[in-house]
Structure formats: structure tokens, C-alpha cells
Design an enzyme around this catalytic site. Structure first.
Site, PDB file in Angstrom:
ATOM      1  N   ASP A 104       0.996  -1.253  -0.084  1.00 33.07           N
ATOM      2  CA  ASP A 104       0.167  -0.062   0.080  1.00 33.07           C
ATOM      3  C   ASP A 104       0.785   1.276   0.136  1.00 33.07           C
ATOM      4  O   ASP A 104       1.993   1.146   0.708  1.00 33.07           O
ATOM      5  CB  ASP A 104      -1.118  -0.123   1.088  1.00 33.07           C
ATOM      6  CG  ASP A 104      -1.905  -0.846   1.127  1.00 33.07           C
ATOM      7  OD1 ASP A 104      -2.362  -1.386  -0.084  1.00 33.07           O
ATOM      8  OD2 ASP A 104      -2.466  -1.513   1.873  1.00 33.07           O
ATOM      9  N   ASP A 119      -6.982  -1.332  -4.522  1.00 35.59           N
ATOM     10  CA  ASP A 119      -8.122  -0.609  -3.767  1.00 35.59           C
ATOM     11  C   ASP A 119      -9.085   0.279  -4.351  1.00 35.59           C
ATOM     12  O   ASP A 119     -10.332   0.215  -4.228  1.00 35.59           O
ATOM     13  CB  ASP A 119      -7.430  -0.285  -2.486  1.00 35.59           C
ATOM     14  CG  ASP A 119      -6.547  -1.423  -1.852  1.00 35.59           C
ATOM     15  OD1 ASP A 119      -6.889  -2.395  -1.776  1.00 35.59           O
ATOM     16  OD2 ASP A 119      -5.758  -0.758  -0.872  1.00 35.59           O
TER      17      ASP A 119
END
Length: 151
Positions: free
Chosen positions: A112, A128
Site C-alpha cells: 500500500d 483498492d
């Protein structure tokens, strides 16, 4: 059909390339501001979901992703060609699910990097974002279809 394949591949490849660049060029855990007080890059390794929920439960994520990919594929296959927004949403969801699945299989965690600096929100990635946008598209498409059938 080609449009959806190209869209899905662009998102999937873009997600994986950006994750590779982040791992190679951004120090783990350090915040690099991109747009002051709005957006930063912070490389983190997430072995859970948002806010690290279910951290370390890789088999759970494997099973859920495999089921989700099958359901998304079925929904796409059985949808009408004219349901473009719905199909775009499913394509985004599929690309997002596969992007994070590749990380989990290869790395045992998800890379991330996007950090919103103006709100307490989980650090996230391209996959995401694709998943979220896909869900929104599918939701809107369903609402619009219901409105047409009720009118």
C-alpha cells in the site's frame, strides 16, 4: 469485450508497476508528501485488510478472492452487452481483486502507498481504488436499472 480486457489489464499492470516502483524507491514507513496536506506516499506492507483488520489471515483472503473472482466473472458473463457501466464496474472490481491477490501470493502481504493527509484513513493502493470505484459503478448501474424498470 476488448475494451473491458484492455481496461482491466491497464489497471492490473499499472497497479503492479507502481507497487514495484514504491518498493524500490520509497523508504518503508516514511511519508513523502505529494500534495501538501492532501496526499502522500507511504510504503507499508499490509497483511490484512483496511486498518489491518484480519491481519495475518492469508488463507481467508485467498479463499474470499477466489470466490469473488468467480462471482464477478459469472456476473460479467451473464450481464447484457448494453450494461456498460455495470460491466466497467465489474472489470474494475476484478482488476482490483487480482492486483491485491498477486501481492498476497507473491509477497504474503499487499503493498500500500497512498496516504490521505487530511483524514485518518487507511493507506491504500491502485487495486483498492479500482475495487472501490468498481463497487460504486455497479451500485449506480443497479440503481439506474431499477429506476428504468419502475418508470
Amino acid at each position: 469485450m476488448l475494451l473491458y480486457i484492455i481496461l482491466g489489464l491497464l489497471i492490473l499492470v499499472g497497479d503492479q508497476l507502481l507497487k514495484g516502483w514504491i518498493v524500490a524507491n520509497v523508504s518503508y514507513g516514511a511519508l513523502h508528501t505529494v500534495i501538501p496536506n492532501i496526499l502522500g506516499l507511504t510504503y507499508v506492507q499490509n497483511d490484512g485488510a483496511a486498518w489491518s483488520m484480519l491481519a495475518g489471515q492469508q488463507w481467508f483472503f485467498y479463499i474470499v478472492t477466489i470466490i469473488a473472482v468467480g462471482v464477478i466473472g459469472y456476473l460479467f458473463y451473464t450481464s447484457e452487452r448494453s450494461e456498460k457501466l455495470y460491466r466497467i464496474g465489474l472489470t474494475l472490481m476484478l482488476a482490483g481483486a487480482l492486483g491485491n491477490f498477486i501481492d498476497r501470493l507473491h509477497l504474503k502481504y499487499v503493498v500500500d502507498m497512498f496516504q490521505l493527509e487530511f483524514i485518518n484513513f487507511p493507506i491504500f493502493n491502485v487495486a483498492d481504488t479500482a475495487l472501490t470505484c468498481g463497487v460504486i459503478c455497479v451500485f449506480i448501474a443497479i440503481l439506474l436499472k431499477e429506476k428504468v424498470t419502475h418508470d
